[in-house]
Design an enzyme around this catalytic site. Sequence first.
Site, mmCIF file in Angstrom:
data_model
loop_
_atom_site.group_PDB
_atom_site.id
_atom_site.type_symbol
_atom_site.label_atom_id
_atom_site.label_comp_id
_atom_site.label_asym_id
_atom_site.label_seq_id
_atom_site.Cartn_x
_atom_site.Cartn_y
_atom_site.Cartn_z
ATOM 1 N N SER A 55 133.197 40.597 -25.452
ATOM 2 C CA SER A 55 134.554 40.962 -25.856
ATOM 3 C C SER A 55 135.421 41.224 -24.632
ATOM 4 O O SER A 55 135.012 41.939 -23.713
ATOM 5 C CB SER A 55 134.547 42.221 -26.734
ATOM 6 O OG SER A 55 135.877 42.621 -27.017
ATOM 7 N N VAL A 60 133.432 44.881 -18.246
ATOM 8 C CA VAL A 60 132.711 43.790 -17.582
ATOM 9 C C VAL A 60 133.321 42.443 -17.961
ATOM 10 O O VAL A 60 133.531 41.579 -17.112
ATOM 11 C CB VAL A 60 131.199 43.842 -17.897
ATOM 12 C CG1 VAL A 60 130.473 42.657 -17.271
ATOM 13 C CG2 VAL A 60 130.596 45.150 -17.399
ATOM 14 N N CYS A 61 133.627 42.245 -19.243
ATOM 15 C CA CYS A 61 134.228 40.979 -19.689
ATOM 16 C C CYS A 61 135.621 40.798 -19.092
ATOM 17 O O CYS A 61 135.995 39.686 -18.712
ATOM 18 C CB CYS A 61 134.286 40.916 -21.211
ATOM 19 S SG CYS A 61 132.667 40.967 -22.007
ATOM 20 N N GLU A 62 136.373 41.884 -19.011
ATOM 21 C CA GLU A 62 137.703 41.827 -18.396
ATOM 22 C C GLU A 62 137.585 41.397 -16.944
ATOM 23 O O GLU A 62 138.268 40.474 -16.500
ATOM 24 C CB GLU A 62 138.372 43.201 -18.490
ATOM 25 C CG GLU A 62 139.706 43.272 -17.786
ATOM 26 C CD GLU A 62 140.290 44.670 -17.771
ATOM 27 O OE1 GLU A 62 140.737 45.105 -16.691
ATOM 28 O OE2 GLU A 62 140.303 45.323 -18.839
ATOM 29 N N THR A 65 136.439 37.639 -16.637
ATOM 30 C CA THR A 65 137.489 36.679 -16.974
ATOM 31 C C THR A 65 138.530 36.609 -15.865
ATOM 32 O O THR A 65 138.947 35.519 -15.457
ATOM 33 C CB THR A 65 138.126 37.038 -18.332
ATOM 34 O OG1 THR A 65 137.084 37.086 -19.320
ATOM 35 C CG2 THR A 65 139.179 36.036 -18.744
#
Length: 169
Positions: A55, A60-62, A65
Amino acid sequence: MAQTVNLKGNPVALCGPTLQVGQKAPEAVVVTKDLQEKTVGGAKGVVQVIITVPSLDTPVCETETKKFNELMAGMSGVDVTVVSMDLPFAQKRFCESFNIGNITVASDFRYRDMEKYGVLICEGALKGILARAVFVVDKEGNIAYIQLVPEITQEPNYEEVVEKVKSLL
């Protein structure tokens, strides 16, 4: 036997096939932040980087990306797609907030096609969302590189991905 990854040290099973380098990359339809369908995988005549994350609303995903958006800037002949289960509306806000414009951010909410890549989490607290993985697909549609990040809360090895992409250009 299903593949597994860890969530804070605890194994969780993934649904779908275990893909191998050299196999044809399955075609999967995802939905962009602008509600357009995009097919990833298969032969496209460009190098594809298909990144799956749980998500965009997690640190971590932020970070991942944003990092891939920076790393892939200016690379011609490369199509990069970050796929999560986040709705396109949330993805659009994310992209606008962080000036994500060098890569495509897309959702697998509609068809759940990323199960073809074996990255759909099928048990535990994160059941129904995607594990953290990176697939590099060559111009002919063959999988050239797979990085299934063993611990969901960790970032991938960016350098390996970039080196593989450059070797295919």
